[in-house]
Design an enzyme around this catalytic site. Sequence first.
Site, PDB file in Angstrom:
ATOM      1  N   SER A  63     -60.735-139.105  16.610  1.00  0.00           N
ATOM      2  CA  SER A  63     -59.626-140.040  16.859  1.00  0.00           C
ATOM      3  C   SER A  63     -59.892-141.462  16.365  1.00  0.00           C
ATOM      4  CB  SER A  63     -59.303-140.091  18.353  1.00  0.00           C
ATOM      5  OG  SER A  63     -58.567-138.960  18.717  1.00  0.00           O
ATOM      6  N   LYS A  66     -57.644-142.767  13.745  1.00  0.00           N
ATOM      7  CA  LYS A  66     -56.298-143.261  14.064  1.00  0.00           C
ATOM      8  C   LYS A  66     -56.179-144.778  13.873  1.00  0.00           C
ATOM      9  CE  LYS A  66     -55.772-139.491  17.405  1.00  0.00           C
ATOM     10  NZ  LYS A  66     -55.793-139.110  18.832  1.00  0.00           N
ATOM     11  N   TYR A 188     -53.434-134.467   9.581  1.00  0.00           N
ATOM     12  CA  TYR A 188     -54.006-134.964  10.838  1.00  0.00           C
ATOM     13  C   TYR A 188     -55.379-134.325  11.102  1.00  0.00           C
ATOM     14  CZ  TYR A 188     -54.688-135.697  15.817  1.00  0.00           C
ATOM     15  OH  TYR A 188     -55.244-136.019  17.035  1.00  0.00           O
ATOM     16  N   TYR A 239     -57.757-144.344  25.799  1.00  0.00           N
ATOM     17  CA  TYR A 239     -56.844-143.518  26.608  1.00  0.00           C
ATOM     18  C   TYR A 239     -56.776-143.985  28.052  1.00  0.00           C
ATOM     19  CZ  TYR A 239     -58.241-140.927  22.517  1.00  0.00           C
ATOM     20  OH  TYR A 239     -58.563-140.605  21.241  1.00  0.00           O
ATOM     21  N   VAL A 257     -63.496-137.751  20.005  1.00  0.00           N
ATOM     22  CA  VAL A 257     -64.193-136.695  20.738  1.00  0.00           C
ATOM     23  C   VAL A 257     -65.454-136.195  20.025  1.00  0.00           C
ATOM     24  CG1 VAL A 257     -62.250-135.893  22.134  1.00  0.00           C
ATOM     25  CG2 VAL A 257     -62.649-134.872  19.873  1.00  0.00           C
TER      26      VAL A 257
HETATM   27  N1  GLN Z   1     -58.780-134.073  16.600  1.00  0.00           N
HETATM   28  C1  GLN Z   1     -58.793-134.330  18.005  1.00  0.00           C
HETATM   29  C2  GLN Z   1     -57.558-133.774  18.675  1.00  0.00           C
HETATM   30  O1  GLN Z   1     -56.507-133.881  18.139  1.00  0.00           O
HETATM   31  C3  GLN Z   1     -58.910-135.801  18.217  1.00  0.00           C
HETATM   32  C4  GLN Z   1     -58.917-136.167  19.672  1.00  0.00           C
HETATM   33  C5  GLN Z   1     -59.852-137.309  20.005  1.00  0.00           C
HETATM   34  O2  GLN Z   1     -60.786-137.626  19.294  1.00  0.00           O
HETATM   35  N2  GLN Z   1     -59.629-137.889  21.155  1.00  0.00           N
HETATM   36  O3  GLN Z   1     -57.617-133.223  19.732  1.00  0.00           O
END
Ligand code: GLN
Length: 303
Positions: A63, A66, A188, A239, A257
């Site tokens: 993530s 992003k 994505y 988050y 993650v």
């Molecule tokens: N690729 C992961 C997902 O879409 C990214 C989530 C994350 O890093 N929080 O679940």
Amino acid sequence: MDMQATLEEIVKAVAPLKGQGTVASYIPSLGGVPPEKFGICVAMADGPVYGAGDWHEPFSIQSISKVFSLALVMARDYDSIWKRVFREPSGTPFNSLVQLEADKGIPRNPFINAGAIVVTDRLLTLTGDAAGSIRGLLRQEAGNPTIDIDATVAASEARHGHRNAAMAHLLASFGNLENPVDDVLANYFDQCALAMCCEDLALSARFLARQGVSTGGSPFLSPNQSKRVNAVMLTCGTYDAAGEFAYRVGLPGKSGVGGGIVAIVPGRCSIAVWGPELDANGNSVVGTAALDEFTTRTGWSVF
Ligand code: GLN
């Protein structure tokens, strides 16, 4: 201050926290990453780079990508993305579907999955290759042409990405996707599977510590846009734990993650940490603690 010595002390200070979190396994190929790894890198706004621990080992940025997709869209499109995505903390997990239905297909912010999928959709429209354009930005900012997508991780997530697929279809049903669901999801998953080390990551995000000025010295974002990306990182980048992260670390930050976190000290430096074990909100346990140590020891915080 001796930055190198500070980072080495932080590596020692956080070592006892290893074993307290869980490596993400809902993307099966991430599950095999050695849990005890830890790296930290600080890239100063004016050039010097410091690192300690496993700071040269590549990991899946997930993530954290992003931040770069949002920056690329804002650089090209200025503010128009905000008609399709809110910028409020969500109060729900990063992969929650619940709010999206209630909010009629407008995701709460660009850093939860639903919002990031909309941003990737826009970047795909603007560039024809969303993941490739993020990779191009990372290579350019880090000065490392070998940064790439880990195809095994991307395929692993695509095979198990039912929740993201559900989200993308729900967005499409509300008319909030411009491109076919499969194309948006492929981009994505690819952007999340970009792999890089702490040094590359700190350098890639450094423009946010330099009021938008890229490694090459040209403006990538305006100072105003850089301020806004940092603000969304502070309020939404970790988050459900954004309040706790602000309390402990006191910096804009974005987690993934894969166990990475990038944090920005505006005007001073960018920091990348990596420790694969996550807390219940999906943020690196050791990485968050290391950033807490960093701002506590240096006094470098936005507060
Ligand atoms: N690729 C992961 C997902 O879409 C990214 C989530 C994350 O890093 N929080 O679940």
